[in-house]
Design an enzyme around this catalytic site. Structure first.
Site, PDB file in Angstrom:
ATOM      1  N   HIS A 189       2.672   5.605   2.305  1.00 26.00           N
ATOM      2  CA  HIS A 189       2.876   4.208   2.698  1.00 26.00           C
ATOM      3  C   HIS A 189       4.207   4.068   3.436  1.00 26.00           C
ATOM      4  O   HIS A 189       5.264   3.894   2.820  1.00 26.00           O
ATOM      5  CB  HIS A 189       2.842   3.307   1.453  1.00 26.00           C
ATOM      6  CG  HIS A 189       2.781   1.839   1.769  1.00 26.00           C
ATOM      7  ND1 HIS A 189       1.831   0.993   1.207  1.00 26.00           N
ATOM      8  CD2 HIS A 189       3.531   1.050   2.584  1.00 26.00           C
ATOM      9  CE1 HIS A 189       2.023  -0.243   1.664  1.00 26.00           C
ATOM     10  NE2 HIS A 189       3.063  -0.231   2.495  1.00 26.00           N
ATOM     11  N   HIS A 206       5.706   2.218   7.090  1.00 27.66           N
ATOM     12  CA  HIS A 206       5.474   1.430   8.314  1.00 27.66           C
ATOM     13  C   HIS A 206       6.346   1.963   9.447  1.00 27.66           C
ATOM     14  O   HIS A 206       7.563   2.075   9.293  1.00 27.66           O
ATOM     15  CB  HIS A 206       5.817  -0.036   8.086  1.00 27.66           C
ATOM     16  CG  HIS A 206       4.901  -0.720   7.122  1.00 27.66           C
ATOM     17  ND1 HIS A 206       3.843  -1.494   7.522  1.00 27.66           N
ATOM     18  CD2 HIS A 206       4.882  -0.733   5.763  1.00 27.66           C
ATOM     19  CE1 HIS A 206       3.211  -1.969   6.451  1.00 27.66           C
ATOM     20  NE2 HIS A 206       3.820  -1.523   5.369  1.00 27.66           N
ATOM     21  N   ASP A 233       7.174   0.479  12.318  1.00 27.78           N
ATOM     22  CA  ASP A 233       8.152  -0.486  12.839  1.00 27.78           C
ATOM     23  C   ASP A 233       9.298  -0.761  11.864  1.00 27.78           C
ATOM     24  O   ASP A 233      10.325  -1.302  12.258  1.00 27.78           O
ATOM     25  CB  ASP A 233       7.474  -1.787  13.294  1.00 27.78           C
ATOM     26  CG  ASP A 233       6.531  -2.362  12.268  1.00 27.78           C
ATOM     27  OD1 ASP A 233       6.426  -1.785  11.164  1.00 27.78           O
ATOM     28  OD2 ASP A 233       5.874  -3.374  12.551  1.00 27.78           O
ATOM     29  N   HIS A 272      -2.781  -3.758   1.467  1.00 32.42           N
ATOM     30  CA  HIS A 272      -1.617  -4.350   0.788  1.00 32.42           C
ATOM     31  C   HIS A 272      -2.141  -5.461  -0.132  1.00 32.42           C
ATOM     32  O   HIS A 272      -2.735  -6.421   0.353  1.00 32.42           O
ATOM     33  CB  HIS A 272      -0.687  -5.023   1.795  1.00 32.42           C
ATOM     34  CG  HIS A 272       0.204  -4.087   2.528  1.00 32.42           C
ATOM     35  ND1 HIS A 272      -0.227  -3.317   3.563  1.00 32.42           N
ATOM     36  CD2 HIS A 272       1.538  -3.822   2.373  1.00 32.42           C
ATOM     37  CE1 HIS A 272       0.794  -2.608   4.035  1.00 32.42           C
ATOM     38  NE2 HIS A 272       1.869  -2.892   3.335  1.00 32.42           N
ATOM     39  N   GLU A 300       1.318  -7.519  -4.081  1.00 32.69           N
ATOM     40  CA  GLU A 300       2.719  -7.186  -3.794  1.00 32.69           C
ATOM     41  C   GLU A 300       3.595  -8.273  -4.394  1.00 32.69           C
ATOM     42  O   GLU A 300       4.301  -8.054  -5.370  1.00 32.69           O
ATOM     43  CB  GLU A 300       2.942  -7.055  -2.282  1.00 32.69           C
ATOM     44  CG  GLU A 300       4.378  -6.651  -1.919  1.00 32.69           C
ATOM     45  CD  GLU A 300       4.556  -6.388  -0.426  1.00 32.69           C
ATOM     46  OE1 GLU A 300       3.580  -6.555   0.342  1.00 32.69           O
ATOM     47  OE2 GLU A 300       5.675  -6.019  -0.019  1.00 32.69           O
ATOM     48  N   ASP A 359       7.826   2.536   1.957  1.00 31.44           N
ATOM     49  CA  ASP A 359       7.402   1.307   2.626  1.00 31.44           C
ATOM     50  C   ASP A 359       8.023   1.266   4.026  1.00 31.44           C
ATOM     51  O   ASP A 359       7.328   1.343   5.017  1.00 31.44           O
ATOM     52  CB  ASP A 359       7.766   0.049   1.821  1.00 31.44           C
ATOM     53  CG  ASP A 359       6.857  -1.135   2.145  1.00 31.44           C
ATOM     54  OD1 ASP A 359       5.869  -0.933   2.878  1.00 31.44           O
ATOM     55  OD2 ASP A 359       7.143  -2.254   1.675  1.00 31.44           O
TER      56      ASP A 359
HETATM   57 ZN    ZN Z   1       3.847  -2.010   3.281  1.00 35.35          ZN
END
Ligand code: ZN
Length: 331
Positions: free
Chosen positions: A12, A14, A16, A197, A200, A278
């Site tokens: 997991h 990202h 960006d 997701h 969360e 993350d």
């Molecule tokens: Zn995430």
């Protein structure tokens, strides 16, 4: 065991949220993007979320600048390569990189070019370092449902050749799975794996629905199920993997302090937990730090690390050859 040296798998992460600040500064200058000032210090402050962010939405604001500089094929290829490089240098052997193609069309790029550029960066790094990578296509669930079909169809030709799965991300306020049921059924039919997701900072029912309605094999975060027996049971009985990201959960106030993170309880109870960053830049972390954070909070050692590695390999959307190779690294 030396946490930096041990082999690691990340499921997991990202794209960006994991850009090098130096690269963001360079790309911003190249594309004449106005910055408050051109110091690396300011860029860092713009990118890294404070440890006491007031909410998930404030945390998500940190993505504005990186997304602005990720609007050309070259920039996308470069940042993907650099993320692979950063991961390889801390002995991550396999990583699944996710991003939402719909955020990279500001300068006219089409989805196919966007996805191909990211895969190209990953492949280039695979040629240089001992690491493998795959792409998870994310879709912002607060945008219209119909748009996801374009993303699904554009990634289809690269399925199994760099693209492996579909994800829904962004703020979590409602029971979103219901709207996307048909789209995910279509995507699964084409061969996409599914991770979502859910749970969360939002409601745990989103986890149950992501599994039952969208066919999620993995859940991003899933913190909310600690207070919801139904979601907990659904995850456990379906053998769903949880992608835990403790530092990020601290920043978004999903948990109040690290000792309150359910990863330890879930782990003890045999839930298939994995450990992830993350966002390496926005969360100011890497895999080594995540392991150290959990070790320090719960007194875990190499036994925990090995189980997390095995869970991550099992839950990875990689092909069997890569999974077999990853398991040999543990010996
Ligand atoms: Zn995430």
């Amino acid at each position: 065991m030396d946490v930096l040296k041990m082999p690691k798998v990340e499921l997991h992460c990202h794209l960006d949220g994991s850009l090098r600040p130096e690269t963001v500064l360079e790309l911003a200058k190249e594309s004449h993007i106005k910055l408050p000032d051109e110091s690396i210090k300011t860029v860092r402050e713009t990118l890294i979320a404070p440890s006491d962010c007031d909410s998930l939405d404030t945390y998500l604001k940190r993505f504005d600048l990186p997304i602005k500089v990720m609007q050309t094929a070259e920039a996308l290829e470069r940042v993907s390569y650099e993320l692979m490089e950063d991961a390889a240098l801390e002995n991550v052997k396999y990583i699944e990189i996710r991003f939402a193609p719909q955020l990279h069309i500001e300068k006219g790029l089409d989805y196919k070019t966007i996805i191909e550029s990211v895969v190209k960066g990953i492949k280039r790094a695979e040629g240089k370092y001992e690491i493998k990578g795959n792409v998870i296509l994310s879709y912002m669930r607060n945008s219209e449902v119909q748009g996801i079909y374009d993303v699904i169809n554009s990634g289809q030709t690269l399925l199994g050749k760099g693209v492996v799965a579909l994800d829904l991300c962004a703020g979590e306020r409602d029971l979103f799975s219901r709207r996307f049921k048909e789209a995910f059924s279509y995507a699964r039919g084409l061969g996409y794996h599914v991770t979502i997701h859910a749970g969360e900072t939002g409601i745990a029912q989103n986890m149950t629905e992501a599994i039952q309605l969208l066919g999620a094999e993995r859940i991003g975060h899933g913190v909310a199920m600690m207070h919801d027996p139904e979601a907990y049971e659904c995850v456990k009985s379906n053998g769903v993997f949880l992608e835990c990201c403790p530092t990020s959960n601290l920043q978004t106030k999903a948990i109040s302090h690290i000792k309150a993170h359910p990863i330890a309880a879930f782990y003890e109870e045999g839930i298939l937990v994995t450990l992830n960053t993350d966002n390496r830049t926005v969360s100011g972390t890497d895999m080594t730090r995540e392991f150290q954070l959990v070790h320090n909070a719960f007194g875990y050692d190499s036994g925990f690390d090995k189980q997390i590695y095995k869970n991550s390999v099992k839950g990875a959307f990689a092909d069997e050859t890569v999974k077999r190779w990853l398991l040999t690294l543990l010996e």
